[in-house]
Design an enzyme around this catalytic site. Structure first.
Site, PDB file in Angstrom:
ATOM      1  CG  HIS A 124       7.798   4.415  -2.399  1.00 13.05           C
ATOM      2  ND1 HIS A 124       8.282   4.743  -3.649  1.00 13.05           N
ATOM      3  CD2 HIS A 124       6.550   3.937  -2.607  1.00 13.05           C
ATOM      4  CE1 HIS A 124       7.358   4.484  -4.539  1.00 13.05           C
ATOM      5  NE2 HIS A 124       6.304   3.996  -3.956  1.00 13.05           N
ATOM      6  CG  ASP A 167      -2.086   0.940   1.004  1.00 12.96           C
ATOM      7  OD1 ASP A 167      -2.645   0.943  -0.108  1.00 12.96           O
ATOM      8  OD2 ASP A 167      -2.412   1.700   1.924  1.00 12.96           O
ATOM      9  CB  SER A 168       2.751   2.831  -2.100  1.00  8.88           C
ATOM     10  OG  SER A 168       2.257   2.131  -3.211  1.00  8.88           O
TER      11      SER A 168
HETATM   12  P1  ITT Z   1      -3.168  -2.357  -5.732  1.00  7.11           P
HETATM   13  O1  ITT Z   1      -3.928  -1.677  -4.616  1.00  7.11           O
HETATM   14  O2  ITT Z   1      -3.998  -3.330  -6.512  1.00  7.11           O
HETATM   15  O3  ITT Z   1      -1.862  -2.954  -5.275  1.00  7.11           O
HETATM   16  P2  ITT Z   1      -2.871   0.335  -6.747  1.00  7.11           P
HETATM   17  O4  ITT Z   1      -2.096   0.876  -7.896  1.00  7.11           O
HETATM   18  O5  ITT Z   1      -4.314   0.717  -6.606  1.00  7.11           O
HETATM   19  O6  ITT Z   1      -2.730  -1.248  -6.803  1.00  7.11           O
HETATM   20  P3  ITT Z   1      -2.366   1.527  -4.106  1.00  7.11           P
HETATM   21  O7  ITT Z   1      -3.751   1.321  -3.623  1.00  7.11           O
HETATM   22  O8  ITT Z   1      -1.221   1.230  -3.189  1.00  7.11           O
HETATM   23  O9  ITT Z   1      -2.070   0.670  -5.429  1.00  7.11           O
HETATM   24  O10 ITT Z   1      -2.277   3.001  -4.642  1.00  7.11           O
HETATM   25  C1  ITT Z   1      -1.067   3.570  -4.851  1.00  7.11           C
HETATM   26  C2  ITT Z   1      -1.200   4.763  -5.751  1.00  7.11           C
HETATM   27  O11 ITT Z   1       0.053   5.398  -5.749  1.00  7.11           O
HETATM   28  C3  ITT Z   1      -1.507   4.389  -7.195  1.00  7.11           C
HETATM   29  O12 ITT Z   1      -2.141   5.482  -7.827  1.00  7.11           O
HETATM   30  C4  ITT Z   1      -0.117   4.163  -7.766  1.00  7.11           C
HETATM   31  O13 ITT Z   1      -0.066   4.376  -9.160  1.00  7.11           O
HETATM   32  C5  ITT Z   1       0.672   5.205  -7.001  1.00  7.11           C
HETATM   33  N1  ITT Z   1       2.038   4.706  -6.765  1.00  7.11           N
HETATM   34  C6  ITT Z   1       2.429   3.780  -5.853  1.00  7.11           C
HETATM   35  N2  ITT Z   1       3.728   3.522  -5.974  1.00  7.11           N
HETATM   36  C7  ITT Z   1       4.159   4.285  -6.988  1.00  7.11           C
HETATM   37  C8  ITT Z   1       5.390   4.439  -7.608  1.00  7.11           C
HETATM   38  O14 ITT Z   1       6.449   3.717  -7.249  1.00  7.11           O
HETATM   39  N3  ITT Z   1       5.483   5.303  -8.613  1.00  7.11           N
HETATM   40  C9  ITT Z   1       4.417   6.023  -9.008  1.00  7.11           C
HETATM   41  N4  ITT Z   1       3.210   5.925  -8.502  1.00  7.11           N
HETATM   42  C10 ITT Z   1       3.068   5.056  -7.478  1.00  7.11           C
END
Ligand code: ITT
Length: 180
Positions: free
Chosen positions: A164, A64-65
């Site tokens: 991160h 979760d990021s």
């Molecule tokens: P899952 O929940 O299915 O894993 P998600 O992309 O929806 O996929 P998150 O709920 O963790 O993931 O949302 C993270 C958001 O932050 C999402 O919009 C990602 O594209 C963005 N994000 C996360 N890590 C990133 C990175 O390394 N570079 C750019 N954007 C990132």
């Protein structure tokens, strides 16, 4: 042992594969993202649910990021995915552009669950929001600059060395090596 990475985001999986020596399988299961400001709490709840619901013996991880822009009170933060898919990355840049302070952080937590043990590994990277540049990576990478380069201008290897997720993966890899 195979690591089952529960995510809809192939970019996350690609980065984990580049980093870890164990095989990584992508499991596209949409776990419940509980309402919380605590990324670790969201990730652990997701990992436990995914482990129970997807029924494998191998451990699962979830990530979760989010992107936290300082002058916007940490927006979009835990709502980063929602904001990316609604207003889009370009408009987050346009918002930040109006601020003098364009400092931001990516923060992320990887949660591991194997039916018994739950562990979390966190990482963060500082940077600033810039006009989109670069073709690589995913999500907010084109508008996040770290030491002169956007994350979208970096190779996966370089991004993993500073990001991160890379920092969280490094802690996870060390823990796996000691605890397997
Ligand atoms: P899952 O929940 O299915 O894993 P998600 O992309 O929806 O996929 P998150 O709920 O963790 O993931 O949302 C993270 C958001 O932050 C999402 O919009 C990602 O594209 C963005 N994000 C996360 N890590 C990133 C990175 O390394 N570079 C750019 N954007 C990132």
């Amino acid at each position: 042992m195979t690591i089952r990475f529960v995510t809809s985001n192939e970019g996350k999986v690609e980065e984990a594969r580049e980093y870890l020596t164990e095989p990584v399988e992508q499991v596209d299961y949409d776990y419940t993202e509980i309402q919380s400001d605590d990324l670790a709490e969201i990730a652990v709840a997701g990992a436990k649910e995914a482990y129970e619901e997807t029924g494998g013996d191998d451990p699962v991880v979830v990530d979760d990021s989010g992107l936290f822009v300082e002058s916007l009170g940490g927006f979009p933060g835990p709502d980063s995915a929602y904001v990316e898919h609604t207003v889009g990355v370009e408009r987050v840049w346009k918002l930040a552009k109006q601020e003098e302070n364009r400092r931001a952080k990516f923060r992320g937590v990887i949660a591991y669950y194997d039916g018994e043990r739950a562990e979390t590994f966190a990482g963060a990277v500082p940077g600033r929001i810039v006009a989109p540049r670069g073709e690589g990576g995913f999500g907010y990478d084109p508008i996040f600059e770290h030491e002169g380069e956007t994350l979208a201008e970096m190779s996966t290897e370089r991004k993993n060395a500073i990001s991160h997720r890379g920092r969280a993966l490094a802690k996870f890899a060390d823990w796996l090596a000691e605890n397997e």
